[in-house]
Write an enzyme that holds these catalytic residues in place. Structure first.
Site, PDB file in Angstrom:
ATOM      1  N   ASP A 143      -1.563  12.749  -8.527  1.00  0.00           N
ATOM      2  CA  ASP A 143      -0.168  12.389  -8.828  1.00  0.00           C
ATOM      3  C   ASP A 143       0.547  13.353  -9.775  1.00  0.00           C
ATOM      4  O   ASP A 143       1.737  13.582  -9.615  1.00  0.00           O
ATOM      5  CB  ASP A 143      -0.121  10.956  -9.385  1.00  0.00           C
ATOM      6  CG  ASP A 143       1.310  10.436  -9.513  1.00  0.00           C
ATOM      7  OD1 ASP A 143       2.123  10.755  -8.640  1.00  0.00           O
ATOM      8  OD2 ASP A 143       1.585   9.709 -10.470  1.00  0.00           O
ATOM      9  N   CYS A 197       6.559   1.064  11.663  1.00  0.00           N
ATOM     10  CA  CYS A 197       7.571   0.184  11.058  1.00  0.00           C
ATOM     11  C   CYS A 197       8.458  -0.501  12.096  1.00  0.00           C
ATOM     12  O   CYS A 197       8.959  -1.606  11.853  1.00  0.00           O
ATOM     13  CB  CYS A 197       8.446   0.988  10.088  1.00  0.00           C
ATOM     14  SG  CYS A 197       7.613   1.450   8.555  1.00  0.00           S
ATOM     15  N   CYS A 200      11.746  -3.213  11.754  1.00  0.00           N
ATOM     16  CA  CYS A 200      11.693  -3.958  10.495  1.00  0.00           C
ATOM     17  C   CYS A 200      12.391  -3.194   9.376  1.00  0.00           C
ATOM     18  O   CYS A 200      12.250  -1.977   9.253  1.00  0.00           O
ATOM     19  CB  CYS A 200      10.234  -4.217  10.110  1.00  0.00           C
ATOM     20  SG  CYS A 200      10.031  -5.077   8.522  1.00  0.00           S
ATOM     21  N   CYS A 203      11.782  -4.078   3.596  1.00  0.00           N
ATOM     22  CA  CYS A 203      11.658  -3.333   2.345  1.00  0.00           C
ATOM     23  C   CYS A 203      13.000  -2.790   1.882  1.00  0.00           C
ATOM     24  O   CYS A 203      13.252  -2.678   0.674  1.00  0.00           O
ATOM     25  CB  CYS A 203      10.643  -2.200   2.501  1.00  0.00           C
ATOM     26  SG  CYS A 203      11.072  -0.969   3.748  1.00  0.00           S
ATOM     27  N   CYS A 223      16.342   3.339  -8.343  1.00  0.00           N
ATOM     28  CA  CYS A 223      15.063   2.649  -8.157  1.00  0.00           C
ATOM     29  C   CYS A 223      14.590   2.052  -9.478  1.00  0.00           C
ATOM     30  O   CYS A 223      14.530   2.737 -10.504  1.00  0.00           O
ATOM     31  CB  CYS A 223      14.030   3.636  -7.624  1.00  0.00           C
ATOM     32  SG  CYS A 223      12.364   2.965  -7.502  1.00  0.00           S
ATOM     33  N   CYS A 250       8.432  -2.045 -10.119  1.00  0.00           N
ATOM     34  CA  CYS A 250       8.991  -3.033  -9.187  1.00  0.00           C
ATOM     35  C   CYS A 250       8.126  -3.050  -7.937  1.00  0.00           C
ATOM     36  O   CYS A 250       7.791  -1.997  -7.394  1.00  0.00           O
ATOM     37  CB  CYS A 250      10.434  -2.649  -8.846  1.00  0.00           C
ATOM     38  SG  CYS A 250      11.238  -3.762  -7.670  1.00  0.00           S
ATOM     39  N   CYS A 253       9.757  -4.004  -2.646  1.00  0.00           N
ATOM     40  CA  CYS A 253       9.715  -3.374  -1.328  1.00  0.00           C
ATOM     41  C   CYS A 253       8.287  -3.300  -0.794  1.00  0.00           C
ATOM     42  O   CYS A 253       8.070  -3.292   0.427  1.00  0.00           O
ATOM     43  CB  CYS A 253      10.364  -1.990  -1.363  1.00  0.00           C
ATOM     44  SG  CYS A 253       9.561  -0.793  -2.448  1.00  0.00           S
ATOM     45  N   CYS A 257       6.357  -6.244   2.814  1.00  0.00           N
ATOM     46  CA  CYS A 257       5.970  -5.554   4.050  1.00  0.00           C
ATOM     47  C   CYS A 257       5.038  -6.432   4.891  1.00  0.00           C
ATOM     48  O   CYS A 257       4.022  -6.925   4.392  1.00  0.00           O
ATOM     49  CB  CYS A 257       5.279  -4.239   3.704  1.00  0.00           C
ATOM     50  SG  CYS A 257       4.701  -3.318   5.168  1.00  0.00           S
TER      51      CYS A 257
END
Length: 389
Positions: A143, A197, A200, A203, A223, A250, A253, A257
């Protein structure tokens, strides 16, 4: 006596099997391999995202764009890129804490020991197999380096980037920590994963601050995860009410799913889960000084944000709580040494006190305030109350 025979180095499928066996023993849930040229569309997509300013104040995204867009620019010798996933699926509905208005909601990923620390050690251990059994050079990333883990994860077949831009797995839903190993070993690549996806858009529609200008596009400036974790300054006023009681990250989203129906609960021992972080009383959090903050959140991702930004988030949650009794905590923080904290204390009080009460406190503090941002917060609060009156 003859010379000792050197052990034969493994290659290709044999090296891949040995590596996967080691990663399974280390607790990784999924391992896939991509080619370094597996994300040809990434450079232009990243360039467009940065040009739109959707990275917010994350200036390092611009500074590292060239290396981020093409793995071979980051390390020209790389032959294979290994993506590894560690499941952190929650046992309970992560959105349940949103109904507890006098408590702060912490994102699921942060209710564990800092995943950077957990995964990096495991990656180094796993990468050692490539060096010892394959004679390959390796680099490990979690990351913090300029690596586009999510597009690479899709190219490797680990999952696909959903419309919320997060990796979705058919086996683990939305709950995977990702790590990457670059290596000079030529390993058989896995097939890319396709998008599942369909039509849909759950999210996208659930986002409280409308952070998705279009499917597969995230405006970090709106965000909640970015605002409460990465953003170092004052949070724009028009976004504060949408934050609700989310004080660190958060999950909205992710949690809605449909693919989460296949998700599995994480094994607690691997990540050192902290059940005490699911929902925290705002009144208790508002009283934390720097030393207490560091002790309370030692070893978790929350600590990296720092006390002042965290209390800024807590005060926004207090302002959104509708709990008048919490006004006492905001009043105390009007004298805090941090301008971030003082400004949000003003905003919280403007949501909880009557115009007369707010004007009373402003009379003794507005003119003495030396910080322009805090003074502006007072002015907006008083003007707002006058308009309502």
């Amino acid at each position: 006596m003859g010379a000792l025979r050197q052990p034969r180095l493994l290659e290709g499928d044999a090296l891949k099997r040995a590596f996967i066996a080691r990663t399974q023993a280390l607790g990784f849930d999924v391992v896939r391999i991509a080619r370094p040229d597996g994300i040809p569309l990434a450079p232009e997509r990243l360039k467009a995202w940065l040009a739109e300013g959707h990275h917010g104040s994350m200036d390092w995204m611009v500074e590292t764009a060239e290396r981020r867009a093409d793995p071979r620019t980051l390390w020209p010798d790389v032959k294979s890129i290994i993506l590894l996933g560690l499941n952190y699926g929650p046992a309970e509905n992560p959105l349940a804490a949103l109904d507890m208005k006098d408590h702060g909601a912490i994102s699921v990923y942060a209710r564990n020991r800092d995943y950077h620390d957990v995964i990096k050690g495991k990656l180094k251990d796993a990468a050692g197999i490539l060096a010892s059994k394959g004679g390959a050079d390796v680099k490990v990333f979690v990351d913090t380096a300029p690596v586009m883990e999510k597009p690479l994860a899709q190219a490797a077949g680990l999952g696909w980037q959903g419309k919320h831009t997060v990796i979705v797995s058919r086996e683990f839903g939305n709950w995977l920590f990702l790590g990457a190993i670059f290596t000079t070993a030529e390993l058989p690549a896995d097939a890319p994963e396709r998008d599942h996806c369909g039509s849909c858009r759950r999210c996208l529609d659930i986002c409280p601050t409308k952070a998705f200008p279009a499917p597969y596009r995230l405006d970090a400036r709106r965000c909640i995860s970015y605002l409460t974790i990465e953003h170092k300054g004052h949070i724009p006023e028009d976004l504060r009410s949408g934050i609700g009681n989310r004080i660190f990250g958060c999950d909205d989203c992710l949690a809605v799913c449909p693919w989460n129906k296949f998700a599995q609960t994480a094994r607690e021992t691997r990540l050192m889960q902290r059940d005490d972080l699911a929902a925290l009383p705002l009144a208790d959090l508002a009283r934390l000084d720097d030393a207490e903050f560091r002790i309370r959140f030692a070893g978790t991702p929350i600590k990296r944000t720092g006390r002042d930004r965290f209390i800024r988030n807590v005060l926004i949650a207090i302002g959104n709580s509708g709990e008048r009794r919490l006004a006492a905590e905001a009043l105390r923080l009007l004298d805090d040494s941090s301008t971030l904290v003082r400004a949000m204390a003003v905003w919280a009080l403007s949501r909880l006190l009557s115009p007369e009460e707010l004007a009373h406190h402003a009379a003794s503090r507005r003119e003495q305030e030396e910080d322009e941002n805090v003074r502006q917060e007072w002015d907006r609060a008083l003007h707002r109350e006058e308009a309502v009156a």
